[in-house]
Write a protein that holds these residues in place. Structure first.
Motif, PDB file in Angstrom:
ATOM      1  N   LYS A  48       9.622  -5.091  10.035  1.00  0.00           N
ATOM      2  CA  LYS A  48      10.480  -4.049   8.860  1.00  0.00           C
ATOM      3  C   LYS A  48      10.026  -2.920   8.484  1.00  0.00           C
ATOM      4  O   LYS A  48      10.516  -2.292   6.824  1.00  0.00           O
ATOM      5  CB  LYS A  48      10.917  -5.488   8.063  1.00  0.00           C
ATOM      6  N   GLY A  49       9.288  -1.991   8.508  1.00  0.00           N
ATOM      7  CA  GLY A  49       8.860  -1.171   8.224  1.00  0.00           C
ATOM      8  C   GLY A  49       7.616  -1.092   6.634  1.00  0.00           C
ATOM      9  O   GLY A  49       6.884   0.101   6.566  1.00  0.00           O
ATOM     10  N   GLY A  50       7.269  -2.584   6.814  1.00  0.00           N
ATOM     11  CA  GLY A  50       5.898  -2.276   5.618  1.00  0.00           C
ATOM     12  C   GLY A  50       4.755  -2.304   7.251  1.00  0.00           C
ATOM     13  O   GLY A  50       4.571  -1.861   8.143  1.00  0.00           O
ATOM     14  N   GLY A  51       3.867  -3.119   6.552  1.00  0.00           N
ATOM     15  CA  GLY A  51       2.030  -2.785   6.624  1.00  0.00           C
ATOM     16  C   GLY A  51       1.472  -4.249   6.807  1.00  0.00           C
ATOM     17  O   GLY A  51       1.918  -4.886   5.006  1.00  0.00           O
ATOM     18  N   PHE A  52       0.812  -4.322   6.999  1.00  0.00           N
ATOM     19  CA  PHE A  52      -0.677  -5.334   6.672  1.00  0.00           C
ATOM     20  C   PHE A  52      -2.081  -5.286   6.814  1.00  0.00           C
ATOM     21  O   PHE A  52      -2.499  -4.327   7.668  1.00  0.00           O
ATOM     22  CB  PHE A  52       0.039  -7.106   6.895  1.00  0.00           C
ATOM     23  N   TRP A  53      -2.465  -5.008   5.754  1.00  0.00           N
ATOM     24  CA  TRP A  53      -4.344  -4.448   6.270  1.00  0.00           C
ATOM     25  C   TRP A  53      -4.640  -6.082   5.413  1.00  0.00           C
ATOM     26  O   TRP A  53      -4.791  -6.595   4.798  1.00  0.00           O
ATOM     27  CB  TRP A  53      -4.773  -3.514   5.211  1.00  0.00           C
ATOM     28  N   ALA A  66      -1.073  -6.344   1.352  1.00  0.00           N
ATOM     29  CA  ALA A  66       0.207  -5.340   2.942  1.00  0.00           C
ATOM     30  C   ALA A  66       2.132  -5.068   1.453  1.00  0.00           C
ATOM     31  O   ALA A  66       1.506  -5.517   0.322  1.00  0.00           O
ATOM     32  CB  ALA A  66       0.417  -6.965   2.681  1.00  0.00           C
ATOM     33  N   PHE A  67       2.340  -4.139   1.849  1.00  0.00           N
ATOM     34  CA  PHE A  67       3.624  -4.305   1.541  1.00  0.00           C
ATOM     35  C   PHE A  67       5.267  -4.341   2.542  1.00  0.00           C
ATOM     36  O   PHE A  67       5.151  -4.478   3.254  1.00  0.00           O
ATOM     37  CB  PHE A  67       3.725  -2.625   0.446  1.00  0.00           C
ATOM     38  N   MET A  68       6.114  -4.623   1.806  1.00  0.00           N
ATOM     39  CA  MET A  68       7.519  -5.024   2.325  1.00  0.00           C
ATOM     40  C   MET A  68       8.498  -3.595   2.200  1.00  0.00           C
ATOM     41  O   MET A  68       8.161  -3.646   1.074  1.00  0.00           O
ATOM     42  CB  MET A  68       8.061  -6.133   1.999  1.00  0.00           C
ATOM     43  N   ASN A  69       8.750  -3.495   3.272  1.00  0.00           N
ATOM     44  CA  ASN A  69       9.810  -2.376   3.067  1.00  0.00           C
ATOM     45  C   ASN A  69      11.019  -2.482   2.579  1.00  0.00           C
ATOM     46  O   ASN A  69      11.923  -3.414   3.349  1.00  0.00           O
ATOM     47  CB  ASN A  69       9.901  -1.399   4.207  1.00  0.00           C
TER      48      ASN A  69
END
Length: 157
Positions: A48-53, A66-69
Motif C-alpha cells: 500500500k506504499g508504506g514501509g516496515f524496517w 514502520a509507516f502506512m501511506n
C-alpha cells in the motif's frame, strides 16, 4: 546492528517484541487480534506504499519502525519499538532516521502518529524530534486509531 526492510523470517520475532513491549512493559493490553497488520506486513504496509524496517543484531530483532501511506503526502508512523536493553544505544534514532529519510525522499508532507499516554519516554523522543502534540479535532486527514488513552503527534516534513 543493522537496519533492513521487513524480512519474513523475522515475523514471529517482530510479533513477540511488539506484544512484549505493549503488554508486559507498557501494560496497555493490546492483543495480536487487534493488530492484524502484524500478521501480513507486506500487504498492510509495503503493498500500500508504506514501509516496515527492522533493527537486527546477530539474527535477533531489536527494534521496528514502520509507516502506512495515507495518500496525499500523508504518512502514519507505526510500530516504533526497541527492545529494552537496546534503548539509549542509537537503535531508535537509526530507525527513525531511516524512516524519515524515506518519507522525505518520496515527497511526504506530514507524518502522524499515536502513542499511549503512558509512553513518557516516547513523548520526549517525538517532541525533541520536532513533533507537535495535537488533538483528535486537529487531525489533518481521516485517521482511526485505537483510542486507548493515546496521544497524537504531527510532524511537517
Amino acid at each position: 546492528m543493522h537496519i533492513c526492510p521487513y524480512q519474513p523470517q523475522y515475523q514471529q520475532q517482530i510479533i513477540d517484541l511488539i506484544l512484549h513491549i505493549q503488554n508486559d512493559e507498557a501494560k496497555i493490553a493490546l492483543p495480536l487480534e487487534e493488530q492484524p497488520d502484524l500478521l501480513d506486513i507486506p500487504r498492510c504496509y509495503e503493498q500500500k506504499g508504506g514501509g516496515f524496517w527492522l533493527a537486527v543484531e546477530n539474527g535477533e530483532v531489536v527494534g521496528t519502525f514502520a509507516f502506512m501511506n495515507y495518500g496525499g503526502g500523508n504518512a502514519v508512523l507505526k510500530k516504533f519499538f526497541v527492545r529494552a536493553n537496546w534503548r539509549s544505544k542509537g537503535v531508535g534514532l537509526a530507525l527513525y532516521e531511516t524512516v524519515l529519510a524515506h518519507l522525505q525522499a518520496h515527497g511526504y508532507r506530514l507524518a502522524l502518529l499515536d502513542t499511549p499516554a503512558v509512553a513518557v519516554d516516547s513523548h520526549r523522543f517525538y517532541e525533541r524530534a520536532g513533533f507537535v502534540r495535537i488533538t483528535k479535532e486537529q487531525l489533518p486527514f481521516p485517521y482511526e486509531y485505537p483510542d486507548r488513552d493515546s496521544w497524537l503527534y504531527l510532524l511537517a516534513l
